[in-house]
Design a protein around this motif. Sequence first.
Motif, short mmCIF file in Angstrom:
data_model
loop_
_atom_site.label_atom_id
_atom_site.label_comp_id
_atom_site.label_asym_id
_atom_site.label_seq_id
_atom_site.Cartn_x
_atom_site.Cartn_y
_atom_site.Cartn_z
N HIS A 1 -6.18 -3.00 10.33
CA HIS A 1 -5.45 -4.24 10.10
C HIS A 1 -5.84 -5.25 11.19
O HIS A 1 -6.39 -4.88 12.23
CB HIS A 1 -3.94 -3.99 10.11
N ALA B 1 -4.19 2.74 8.86
CA ALA B 1 -4.94 1.70 8.14
C ALA B 1 -5.46 0.65 9.12
O ALA B 1 -4.77 0.27 10.08
CB ALA B 1 -4.04 1.04 7.09
N ASP C 1 -13.75 -0.90 4.70
CA ASP C 1 -12.92 -1.20 3.53
C ASP C 1 -12.49 -2.66 3.56
O ASP C 1 -12.02 -3.15 4.59
CB ASP C 1 -11.67 -0.30 3.51
N GLN D 1 -7.35 0.03 14.32
CA GLN D 1 -6.30 1.01 14.03
C GLN D 1 -5.38 1.14 15.23
O GLN D 1 -5.83 1.04 16.38
CB GLN D 1 -6.92 2.39 13.74
N GLY E 1 -8.13 -0.39 4.66
CA GLY E 1 -7.99 1.02 4.37
C GLY E 1 -8.24 1.89 5.59
O GLY E 1 -8.07 1.44 6.73
N MET E 2 -8.68 3.11 5.35
CA MET E 2 -8.88 4.05 6.45
C MET E 2 -10.23 3.89 7.13
O MET E 2 -10.47 4.49 8.18
CB MET E 2 -8.75 5.49 5.93
N TRP F 1 4.41 -0.11 8.15
CA TRP F 1 3.46 0.83 7.55
C TRP F 1 3.46 2.15 8.31
O TRP F 1 3.61 2.20 9.52
CB TRP F 1 2.06 0.23 7.45
N ALA G 1 0.87 -1.18 0.00
CA ALA G 1 0.00 0.00 0.00
C ALA G 1 0.90 1.22 0.00
O ALA G 1 2.13 1.11 0.16
CB ALA G 1 -0.93 0.01 1.21
N SER H 1 -0.50 5.32 5.22
CA SER H 1 -1.10 4.07 5.70
C SER H 1 -1.03 3.92 7.22
O SER H 1 -1.45 2.88 7.75
CB SER H 1 -0.40 2.86 5.05
#
Length: 217
Positions: free
Chosen positions: A191, A189, A167, A136, A162-163, A182, A20, A186
């Motif tokens: 995860h 992001a 997503d 996040q 994504g944010m 990251w 990314a 990112s």
Amino acid sequence: MTADLFDSVAEAQPSREQIADGAVLLRGFAKPIESGLIAAVRAIVAQSPFRRMTTPGGYQMSVAMTNCGERGWITDHTGYRYDPIDPRSDTPWPAMPLVFRDLARRAAEQGGFTGFAPDACLVNRYEPGTRLSLHQDKDELDFSAPIVSVSLGLPAIFLFGGMARSDKPRRFRLVHGDVVVWGGPSRLAYHGVAPLADGEHALLGRQRINLTFRRTR
């Protein structure tokens, strides 16, 4: 060629994969220093054992964890935060080993982030069936520094989105020695980690150890 053999080739030849904007996957980056990393993890756990913390909502996390460094991440009924004291022992967290600091700095540089000096390392233990939901990393005071995540032990499916939580995340199979970095665009992001499949790792048995380096302030 079997999947295990593919993993061995990937670990023997570290590579850099852009996943990314501001995020890279470094295949096998930590493999050459695996013995030092594992010894350091065992020393940390001997001082501050793994524990399953409770979220503010009253749920017990399936992933067991501990910390090292100047500050450690904790969660309880009062919220998520960093604290210099291990609440279980009421003493400072173990110091961050030099082998950890050096690995985090070098990995961050490969991701395009120079001068990374983490003050916290979360040490997470995944056992078969455990997972980490999409989230996040936003408890830090300064988002200018990257996150560096090191995988040891059993393979895992890393989810990188994504944010927005909605997503759809991409899926990456991480094996022993892989490192993900990251930051920048990112940094926030979403995860997570899919439920860990059962297996047996030659050095760590039926578990995955994840080291997550952060600059908290």
